[in-house]
Enzyme design. Structure first.
Site, PDB file in Angstrom:
ATOM      1  N   HIS A 217     -99.106  -1.499 -36.879  1.00 56.42           N
ATOM      2  CA  HIS A 217     -98.792  -0.115 -36.510  1.00 56.42           C
ATOM      3  C   HIS A 217    -100.036   0.765 -36.639  1.00 56.42           C
ATOM      4  CE1 HIS A 217     -94.574  -1.313 -36.623  1.00 56.42           C
ATOM      5  NE2 HIS A 217     -94.239  -0.126 -36.159  1.00 56.42           N
ATOM      6  N   HIS A 259     -96.551  -2.160 -46.270  1.00 58.65           N
ATOM      7  CA  HIS A 259     -97.960  -2.534 -46.382  1.00 58.65           C
ATOM      8  C   HIS A 259     -98.592  -2.003 -47.654  1.00 58.65           C
ATOM      9  CE1 HIS A 259     -98.605  -4.157 -42.337  1.00 58.65           C
ATOM     10  NE2 HIS A 259     -97.752  -3.228 -41.916  1.00 58.65           N
TER      11      HIS A 259
HETATM   12  C1  LIG Z   1     -93.166  -7.909 -24.475  1.00 59.52           C
HETATM   13  C2  LIG Z   1     -93.470  -8.314 -25.858  1.00 59.52           C
HETATM   14  C3  LIG Z   1     -93.709  -9.733 -26.127  1.00 59.52           C
HETATM   15  C4  LIG Z   1     -93.522  -7.407 -26.820  1.00 59.52           C
HETATM   16  C5  LIG Z   1     -93.783  -7.696 -28.229  1.00 59.52           C
HETATM   17  C6  LIG Z   1     -93.870  -6.424 -29.001  1.00 59.52           C
HETATM   18  C7  LIG Z   1     -93.730  -6.693 -30.456  1.00 59.52           C
HETATM   19  C8  LIG Z   1     -92.616  -7.514 -30.933  1.00 59.52           C
HETATM   20  C9  LIG Z   1     -94.601  -6.165 -31.275  1.00 59.52           C
HETATM   21  C10 LIG Z   1     -94.581  -6.353 -32.747  1.00 59.52           C
HETATM   22  C11 LIG Z   1     -94.701  -5.019 -33.384  1.00 59.52           C
HETATM   23  C12 LIG Z   1     -94.647  -5.143 -34.875  1.00 59.52           C
HETATM   24  C13 LIG Z   1     -93.342  -5.258 -35.526  1.00 59.52           C
HETATM   25  C14 LIG Z   1     -95.779  -5.161 -35.578  1.00 59.52           C
HETATM   26  C15 LIG Z   1     -95.840  -5.244 -37.054  1.00 59.52           C
HETATM   27  O1  LIG Z   1     -96.439  -4.082 -37.492  1.00 59.52           O
HETATM   28  P1  LIG Z   1     -96.942  -3.940 -38.966  1.00 59.52           P
HETATM   29  O2  LIG Z   1     -97.479  -2.562 -39.057  1.00 59.52           O
HETATM   30  O3  LIG Z   1     -95.777  -4.161 -39.850  1.00 59.52           O
HETATM   31  O4  LIG Z   1     -98.020  -4.971 -39.143  1.00 59.52           O
END
Ligand SMILES: CC(C)=CCC/C(C)=C/CC/C(C)=C/COP(=O)(O)O
Length: 296
Positions: A217, A259
């Site tokens: 994020h 985090h």
């Molecule tokens: C179309 C497609 C495959 C979209 C994937 C988008 C997706 C699932 C992104 C992940 C975002 C996410 C939960 C990131 C984790 O963020 P942190 O800040 O917890 O590292």
């Protein structure tokens, strides 16, 4: 030159071995013991020779036969360096006993990081001190999630009636995909666990998202904020709002307990640098045309 590695005190072998090397230097003697293959009688005596400064070990050495002790010290003299007290220690152990300033600084930083992150995780659950703010924090989380950003970029590209607008949105899409890939690679390499107080109730995550370094994020917020400020003509209050949003997304990661502080700080840094990469790889209509031409 090998540097000291963190010690896992929880394994059965560790605790039994560290019992041999008690005292202030036990940690580093323990490190060298853990790198040793399973003990045979001869290797056990070699290990005992390496514990010269330890009282327990001194007792063990006293129980060895004099012949064996003489042989041991003769062979070890060839590969040892002398210490201030006249005792001989293998060079390897001398290095372990002198951890570099960098590793001490890093360990201290990580300790402060864990302590601070735990204290700041005030929305980690409903029962936490700011638990009532958790729904708001989760809204901020969604605003920095990959899926709304990807959908938004595709929608704006589709709706844009100017070539310039489509070009900007296409590059934003490319930046978002690049961010997901780079963050996944770093998470898979570093494999830092999320804080213990985190509740894993995020929606739409990849398997690497069980790791916390860096915060995806935070990378996205920093990169997208730079992207929007550079490519959209925004009034000053809106520019401030974009920057505040990015900061708040990062802060909310720690407040939610998702985090540690260093995950978010590095995430901001990485996202900031990623934008430079996006600029370098910028897809212009000419580049796109030549790419299409190569595909045909
Ligand atoms: C179309 C497609 C495959 C979209 C994937 C988008 C997706 C699932 C992104 C992940 C975002 C996410 C939960 C990131 C984790 O963020 P942190 O800040 O917890 O590292």
């Amino acid at each position: 030159m090998p540097s000291p590695k963190p010690v896992r005190a929880s394994s059965g072998r560790s605790s039994s071995v560290s019992g041999v090397g008690s005292g202030s230097s036990g940690r580093y003697e323990f490190m060298s013991l853990t790198r040793t293959p399973p003990l045979s009688p001869s290797s056990a005596s070699q290990l005992l020779q390496r514990q010269g400064s330890d009282p327990t070990t001194a007792r063990l050495r006293a129980s060895e036969s004099p012949n064996r002790r003489r042989r041991g010290s003769a062979s070890s003299n060839a590969s040892t360096s002398s210490t201030g007290g006249g005792q001989q220690l293998p060079e390897e152990d001398c290095m372990h006993l002198n951890p570099s300033i960098i590793s001490v600084a890093l360990s201290s930083l990580l300790a402060v990081d864990l302590w601070l992150s735990k204290r700041l995780g005030v929305c980690a659950c409903e029962e936490a001190s700011w638990g009532s703010a958790r729904p708001l924090m989760k809204l901020v989380e969604i605003s920095g999630h990959g899926i709304p950003w990807l959908i938004g970029a595709v929608y704006c590209m589709y709706k844009s009636d100017s070539a310039a607008g489509q070009e900007v949105m296409l590059n934003l899409l490319m930046a978002l995909v690049l961010d997901l890939v780079l963050v996944a690679i770093v998470k898979a390499v570093v494999r830092r666990r999320r804080p213990a107080h985190n509740r894993m109730d995020m929606f739409a995550t990849f398997s690497v998202d069980r790791y916390s370094f860096p915060s995806g994020h935070a990378t996205r917020a920093a990169m997208c904020a730079r992207f929007l400020l550079a490519h959209l003509v925004l009034a000053a209050p809106l520019r401030v709002l974009v920057m505040l949003w990015a900061v708040f997304v990062g802060l909310s990661r720690v407040l939610l307990g998702r985090h540690n502080v260093t995950d978010v700080a590095f995430g901001f840094f990485m996202g900031y640098c990623q934008y430079n990469l996006v600029e370098a790889l910028w897809l212009s209509p000419a580049t796109l045309q030549s790419m299409m031409g190569q595909l045909e």
